[in-house]
Design an enzyme around this catalytic site. Structure first.
Site, PDB file in Angstrom:
ATOM      1  N   ARG A 165       0.878  -1.275   0.085  1.00  0.00           N
ATOM      2  CA  ARG A 165      -0.113   0.032  -0.071  1.00  0.00           C
ATOM      3  C   ARG A 165       0.869   1.176   0.146  1.00  0.00           C
ATOM      4  O   ARG A 165       1.838   1.413   0.939  1.00  0.00           O
ATOM      5  CB  ARG A 165      -0.853  -0.153   1.335  1.00  0.00           C
ATOM      6  CG  ARG A 165      -1.596   1.440   1.180  1.00  0.00           C
ATOM      7  CD  ARG A 165      -2.777   1.260   2.411  1.00  0.00           C
ATOM      8  NE  ARG A 165      -3.746   0.373   1.858  1.00  0.00           N
ATOM      9  CZ  ARG A 165      -5.272   0.255   2.590  1.00  0.00           C
ATOM     10  NH1 ARG A 165      -5.448   1.156   3.466  1.00  0.00           N
ATOM     11  NH2 ARG A 165      -6.171  -0.313   1.948  1.00  0.00           N
ATOM     12  N   HIS A 171      -7.593   0.542  -6.309  1.00  0.00           N
ATOM     13  CA  HIS A 171      -7.793  -0.267  -5.328  1.00  0.00           C
ATOM     14  C   HIS A 171      -8.272  -1.511  -5.855  1.00  0.00           C
ATOM     15  O   HIS A 171      -9.338  -1.941  -5.312  1.00  0.00           O
ATOM     16  CB  HIS A 171      -8.650   0.332  -4.156  1.00  0.00           C
ATOM     17  CG  HIS A 171      -8.288  -0.370  -2.986  1.00  0.00           C
ATOM     18  ND1 HIS A 171      -7.533  -1.351  -2.343  1.00  0.00           N
ATOM     19  CD2 HIS A 171      -9.074   0.234  -1.551  1.00  0.00           C
ATOM     20  CE1 HIS A 171      -7.687  -1.754  -1.084  1.00  0.00           C
ATOM     21  NE2 HIS A 171      -8.794  -0.775  -0.744  1.00  0.00           N
ATOM     22  N   GLN A 205      -9.831  -4.410  -3.531  1.00  0.00           N
ATOM     23  CA  GLN A 205     -11.257  -4.002  -2.854  1.00  0.00           C
ATOM     24  C   GLN A 205     -12.186  -4.461  -3.896  1.00  0.00           C
ATOM     25  O   GLN A 205     -13.439  -4.850  -3.698  1.00  0.00           O
ATOM     26  CB  GLN A 205     -11.292  -2.492  -2.566  1.00  0.00           C
ATOM     27  CG  GLN A 205     -12.860  -1.934  -2.408  1.00  0.00           C
ATOM     28  CD  GLN A 205     -13.009  -2.290  -0.841  1.00  0.00           C
ATOM     29  OE1 GLN A 205     -12.212  -2.198  -0.048  1.00  0.00           O
ATOM     30  NE2 GLN A 205     -14.323  -2.979  -0.583  1.00  0.00           N
ATOM     31  N   ASP A 265     -17.931   6.296  -1.283  1.00  0.00           N
ATOM     32  CA  ASP A 265     -16.590   6.161  -0.520  1.00  0.00           C
ATOM     33  C   ASP A 265     -16.246   7.496   0.170  1.00  0.00           C
ATOM     34  O   ASP A 265     -16.972   8.397  -0.261  1.00  0.00           O
ATOM     35  CB  ASP A 265     -15.290   5.842  -1.575  1.00  0.00           C
ATOM     36  CG  ASP A 265     -13.935   5.518  -0.811  1.00  0.00           C
ATOM     37  OD1 ASP A 265     -14.089   5.630   0.478  1.00  0.00           O
ATOM     38  OD2 ASP A 265     -13.092   5.658  -1.448  1.00  0.00           O
ATOM     39  N   CYS A 289     -16.613   0.531   0.806  1.00  0.00           N
ATOM     40  CA  CYS A 289     -15.352  -0.016   0.878  1.00  0.00           C
ATOM     41  C   CYS A 289     -14.877   0.449   2.559  1.00  0.00           C
ATOM     42  O   CYS A 289     -14.284  -0.633   2.916  1.00  0.00           O
ATOM     43  CB  CYS A 289     -14.108   0.629   0.053  1.00  0.00           C
ATOM     44  SG  CYS A 289     -13.768   2.209   0.503  1.00  0.00           S
ATOM     45  N   ARG A 292     -13.103  -9.495   1.768  1.00  0.00           N
ATOM     46  CA  ARG A 292     -11.766  -9.113   1.318  1.00  0.00           C
ATOM     47  C   ARG A 292     -11.004 -10.191   1.664  1.00  0.00           C
ATOM     48  O   ARG A 292     -10.119 -10.588   0.871  1.00  0.00           O
ATOM     49  CB  ARG A 292     -11.236  -8.013   2.401  1.00  0.00           C
ATOM     50  CG  ARG A 292     -12.125  -6.572   2.040  1.00  0.00           C
ATOM     51  CD  ARG A 292     -11.686  -6.054   0.760  1.00  0.00           C
ATOM     52  NE  ARG A 292     -10.384  -5.768   0.521  1.00  0.00           N
ATOM     53  CZ  ARG A 292      -9.608  -4.734   0.754  1.00  0.00           C
ATOM     54  NH1 ARG A 292     -10.284  -3.850   1.521  1.00  0.00           N
ATOM     55  NH2 ARG A 292      -8.598  -4.801   0.367  1.00  0.00           N
TER      56      ARG A 292
HETATM   57  N1   CP Z   1     -11.240  -0.731   2.465  1.00  0.00           N
HETATM   58  C1   CP Z   1     -10.120  -0.741   2.874  1.00  0.00           C
HETATM   59  O1   CP Z   1      -9.271  -0.873   2.114  1.00  0.00           O
HETATM   60  O2   CP Z   1      -9.849  -0.535   4.086  1.00  0.00           O
HETATM   61  P1   CP Z   1      -8.244  -0.486   4.777  1.00  0.00           P
HETATM   62  O3   CP Z   1      -8.225   0.978   4.628  1.00  0.00           O
HETATM   63  O4   CP Z   1      -8.840  -0.584   6.499  1.00  0.00           O
HETATM   64  O5   CP Z   1      -7.551  -1.620   4.618  1.00  0.00           O
HETATM   65  N1  NVA Z   2     -10.446   6.145  -0.999  1.00  0.00           N
HETATM   66  C1  NVA Z   2      -9.857   5.793  -0.002  1.00  0.00           C
HETATM   67  C2  NVA Z   2     -10.057   4.142   0.318  1.00  0.00           C
HETATM   68  C3  NVA Z   2      -9.700   3.694   1.768  1.00  0.00           C
HETATM   69  C4  NVA Z   2      -9.927   2.264   1.826  1.00  0.00           C
HETATM   70  C5  NVA Z   2      -8.474   6.236   0.300  1.00  0.00           C
HETATM   71  O1  NVA Z   2      -7.934   6.158  -0.536  1.00  0.00           O
HETATM   72  O2  NVA Z   2      -8.216   6.771   1.407  1.00  0.00           O
END
Ligand code: CP
Ligand code: NVA
Length: 322
Positions: free
Chosen positions: A112, A140, A143, A234, A274, A302
């Protein structure tokens, strides 16, 4: 080509690293793993990753992605290597050097980070190391696996269904649009003008679309939601954009998913997110807590989706043959 001879992919940086058949295969595998989970160490795949090491490197916070990847690796018999963010991709040493070190020790890495381009550089530096995108500013894809599995498990057939995405045309929206279009789900998008999904992504999703799926952009959330089988939103402020939160709260206010908006969708339409969610901002408490809400099914999925993904990247082909 039979499903058993599907090409093995090195990386999963984007939904677009899969084709429709890969994605459908991944969903079938995920559904099977979900069913088998109760068998614990007697589950058919409980030793599939024996002797394999999977590293996790998170440069942004995470609850769901990190936890589910850790559990996924362990439940498949593999070993987790938790890297600290002070690895500092590209700062302490070139990204390609980090990748080439890790390739000598481990089989796969789940990352990440901020930049999709940097993730691509990391993956391109290695021949054998499998690289998985656990969220970048742009995409992502893990997801999206859970989202499609959830949609399928609630709606049955995916093809011909419609999902409306209301809010920021961000990383989650991008991977959702890629995946939905690829699986034959129509996508309706409504975002404030300056926050629309990049035109290049609309183009990619349109090119990836199968089974007659169409992508349509709307200016009015109510119009986008009309006839939808599921309504997705989101956060208005993604990780890394915190300094814009106040402006975003103002601009996105008309895009809140509330009961009045849900009333335009098909009767029984699902609410999806998400997570993490911000009640009173992108969604009201009433909708979040309603019977329509499948957000914790998405969170559960997930795990199953990522187990399937790891098997597709890492397991011997005969183990996961259809
Ligand atoms: N939806 C998601 O990716 O959650 P986290 O940021 O907690 O991993
Ligand atoms: N769009 C959000 C998703 C978190 C899972 C972010 O990037 O923070």
């Amino acid at each position: 080509m039979t499903p058993a001879t599907l090409a093995r992919r090195k990386d999963f940086l984007s939904v677009l690293d899969f084709d429709a058949r890969d994605f459908e295969r991944c969903l079938r595998l995920a559904a099977q793993l979900k069913e088998d989970r109760g068998l614990g160490r007697h589950a058919p795949m409980a030793a599939a990753l024996n002797g394999r090491h999977v590293a996790l490197l998170f440069e942004k916070p995470s609850l769901r992605t990190r936890t589910t990847f850790e559990i996924a690796v362990r439940e498949l018999g593999g070993q987790v290597v938790a890297l600290q963010p002070d690895v500092a991709l590209g700062q302490r040493e070139p990204v390609a050097d980090v990748a080439r070190n890790l390739e000598r020790w481990i089989d796969a890495i789940v990352i990440r980070t901020f930049s999709q381009r940097l993730l691509g550089e990391f993956a391109a530096a290695t021949r054998c190391l499998h690289v998985v995108n656990a969220l970048t500013d742009e995409e992502h894809p893990c997801q999206a696996i859970a989202d499609m599995l959830t949609l399928q498990q609630h709606l049955g057939q995916l093809r011909g269904r419609t999902i409306a995405y209301i809010g920021d045309g961000n990383n989650v929206a991008t991977s959702l649009a890629h995946a939905a279009a690829m699986l034959g789900v129509h996508v309706h998008l409504a975002s404030p003008e300056a926050y629309q999904m990049p035109a290049a992504v609309v183009q990619q999703a349109t090119s990836a679309a199968r089974y007659g799926a169409r992508l349509r952009l709307f200016s009015e959330p109510a119009a986008a939601v009309t006839g939808a089988d599921a309504v997705y939103t989101d956060t208005w402020t993604s990780m890394g954009q915190e300094s814009e939160a106040e402006v975003r709260r103002r601009v996105f206010a008309p895009y809140q998913v509330n009961e009045a908006l849900m009333a335009h969708a098909r009767p029984g339409a699902l609410f999806m997110h998400c997570l993490p969610a911000h009640r009173g901002e992108e969604v009201t408490t009433e909708v979040f807590e309603s019977d329509a809400s499948v957000v914790f099914d998405q969170a559960e999925n997930r795990l199953h989706g990522q187990k399937a993904l790891l098997l597709m990247l890492l397991a011997p082909a005969h183990l996961i043959a259809d």
